[in-house]
Enzyme design. Structure first.
Site, PDB file in Angstrom:
ATOM      1  N   HIS A  19       0.847  -1.205   0.000  1.00  0.00           N
ATOM      2  CA  HIS A  19       0.000   0.000   0.000  1.00  0.00           C
ATOM      3  C   HIS A  19       0.880   1.252   0.000  1.00  0.00           C
ATOM      4  O   HIS A  19       0.619   2.208  -0.735  1.00  0.00           O
ATOM      5  CB  HIS A  19      -0.887   0.059   1.248  1.00  0.00           C
ATOM      6  CG  HIS A  19      -1.943  -0.985   1.327  1.00  0.00           C
ATOM      7  ND1 HIS A  19      -2.115  -1.771   2.437  1.00  0.00           N
ATOM      8  CD2 HIS A  19      -2.901  -1.364   0.449  1.00  0.00           C
ATOM      9  CE1 HIS A  19      -3.138  -2.589   2.251  1.00  0.00           C
ATOM     10  NE2 HIS A  19      -3.621  -2.371   1.035  1.00  0.00           N
ATOM     11  N   ARG A  92      -2.151  -6.162  -7.763  1.00  0.00           N
ATOM     12  CA  ARG A  92      -1.022  -7.023  -7.428  1.00  0.00           C
ATOM     13  C   ARG A  92      -0.787  -8.070  -8.495  1.00  0.00           C
ATOM     14  O   ARG A  92       0.332  -8.378  -8.831  1.00  0.00           O
ATOM     15  CB  ARG A  92      -1.275  -7.723  -6.088  1.00  0.00           C
ATOM     16  CG  ARG A  92      -1.251  -6.796  -4.909  1.00  0.00           C
ATOM     17  CD  ARG A  92      -1.581  -7.560  -3.663  1.00  0.00           C
ATOM     18  NE  ARG A  92      -2.876  -8.192  -3.812  1.00  0.00           N
ATOM     19  CZ  ARG A  92      -3.875  -8.106  -2.964  1.00  0.00           C
ATOM     20  NH1 ARG A  92      -3.722  -7.444  -1.849  1.00  0.00           N
ATOM     21  NH2 ARG A  92      -5.012  -8.692  -3.190  1.00  0.00           N
TER      22      ARG A  92
END
Length: 162
Positions: A19, A92
């Site tokens: 993040h 991701r």
């Protein structure tokens, strides 16, 4: 050129190095970024909203153009109220893409004036998820390669209390 405000929404339970990497990348693209921490009404979270906000604030404190706010309800309402022009989403892997693609399409119907921007974290962070971090920590595993030292101590303190 116009001032561009972007929003990076998520539950951040807890915020991971992945993040944080997406935040870094977004600060290089946008004039201002709001990290929007979801109240999490649809998910059972390990940390309270206030705890998650505090962890995120500490993680992004060295970026003057980033602020942290909480939200509940429709992201559309949050973004319109602040005049945001872009929504940042982290990707991701291919497994994220299908869900994120559908979400971006729905968001385009709800807020056609907002662009969704997908950012991928560095290779070393692409497999990290908050879910994996919580599971590993709860089983006594090391998470220091996935979260900051601050988040790691918050996780250990929380798990000791449970």
């Amino acid at each position: 050129m116009a001032h561009v405000l972007a929003v990076y929404p998520g539950t951040f339970d807890p915020i991971t190095l992945g993040h944080e990497d997406v935040v870094l990348r977004a600060t290089q693209l946008f004039d201002e970024l709001i990290v929007a921490v979801a109240a999490g009404h649809h998910k059972k979270t390990l940390f309270s909203l206030d705890e998650r906000i505090a962890m995120v604030r500490r993680a992004v404190q060295h970026y003057p153009q980033v602020r942290v706010e909480s939200f509940s309800g429709l992201m559309r309402d949050f973004m319109v109220a602040r005049g945001a022009k872009a929504m940042v989403r982290g990707l991701r892997a291919v497994t994220d893409f299908d869900y994120e693609f559908q979400l971006a399409g729905m968001n385009r119907h709800l807020m056609p004036e907002v662009e969704t921007v997908f950012l991928t974290p560095s290779d070393k962070f692409q497999f990290i998820s908050s879910t994996f971090v919580r599971e590993i920590a709860s089983l006594g595993g090391e998470v220091d390669k996935f979260v900051s030292a601050d988040v790691q101590s918050c996780l250990q303190a929380r798990l000791r209390r449970s």
